[in-house]
Design a protein around this motif. Structure first.
Motif, PDB file in Angstrom:
ATOM      1  N   GLU A 151      45.699  36.484  42.976  1.00 52.74           N
ATOM      2  CA  GLU A 151      46.224  35.131  42.834  1.00 52.74           C
ATOM      3  C   GLU A 151      47.241  34.793  43.921  1.00 52.74           C
ATOM      4  O   GLU A 151      47.492  33.637  44.198  1.00 52.74           O
ATOM      5  N   GLY A 152      47.813  35.816  44.515  1.00 53.15           N
ATOM      6  CA  GLY A 152      48.734  35.595  45.640  1.00 53.15           C
ATOM      7  C   GLY A 152      50.120  35.625  45.246  1.00 53.15           C
ATOM      8  O   GLY A 152      51.076  35.401  44.943  1.00 53.15           O
ATOM      9  N   GLU A 157      46.235  47.927  35.039  1.00 52.68           N
ATOM     10  CA  GLU A 157      45.697  47.911  36.396  1.00 52.68           C
ATOM     11  C   GLU A 157      45.004  46.585  36.690  1.00 52.68           C
ATOM     12  O   GLU A 157      45.137  46.032  37.785  1.00 52.68           O
ATOM     13  N   MET A 158      44.275  46.063  35.715  1.00 50.50           N
ATOM     14  CA  MET A 158      43.600  44.777  35.905  1.00 50.50           C
ATOM     15  C   MET A 158      44.604  43.647  36.094  1.00 50.50           C
ATOM     16  O   MET A 158      44.395  42.750  36.916  1.00 50.50           O
ATOM     17  N   LYS A 159      45.695  43.661  35.344  1.00 49.95           N
ATOM     18  CA  LYS A 159      46.722  42.638  35.499  1.00 49.95           C
ATOM     19  C   LYS A 159      47.297  42.667  36.909  1.00 49.95           C
ATOM     20  O   LYS A 159      47.508  41.620  37.526  1.00 49.95           O
ATOM     21  N   LEU A 160      47.565  43.878  37.423  1.00 52.69           N
ATOM     22  CA  LEU A 160      48.102  44.006  38.778  1.00 52.69           C
ATOM     23  C   LEU A 160      47.115  43.495  39.826  1.00 52.69           C
ATOM     24  O   LEU A 160      47.500  42.793  40.766  1.00 52.69           O
ATOM     25  N   ILE A 161      45.845  43.823  39.663  1.00 47.47           N
ATOM     26  CA  ILE A 161      44.821  43.344  40.593  1.00 47.47           C
ATOM     27  C   ILE A 161      44.748  41.823  40.560  1.00 47.47           C
ATOM     28  O   ILE A 161      44.679  41.162  41.602  1.00 47.47           O
TER      29      ILE A 161
END
Length: 81
Positions: free
Chosen positions: A80-81, A71-75
């Motif tokens: 980052e755009g 979930e953190m990677k996706l956020i």
């Protein structure tokens, strides 16, 4: 040798295959994660009981769960755009 790793058990070093060492470490980490999650759940219940015994209102947001690594990677990707 490149396929072996030195592992410390107590006060002894043992040479084991890297694959076996990696599997042992992964399994230990899973067990530790389970124990940490169990203790967190128990802590929430105990804190709520303490607040109730003191006549205070239940803590808001205390029952939140941490985000997973995925979930953190996706956020982070979204930010980052």
């Amino acid at each position: 040798p490149a396929e072996k790793a030195m592992v410390c058990f107590g006060s002894m070093f043992i040479e084991l295959p890297k694959a076996k060492t990696r599997e042992m470490l992964r399994q230990d980490q899973e067990e530790l994660d389970e124990e940490i999650n169990k203790l967190r759940k128990e802590l929430r219940v105990k804190v709520n009981r303490l607040y109730e015994a003191q006549g205070k209102p239940e803590l808001k947001g205390f029952n939140l769960n941490p985000m997973s690594a995925e979930e953190m990677k996706l956020i982070n990707r979204i930010l980052e755009g």
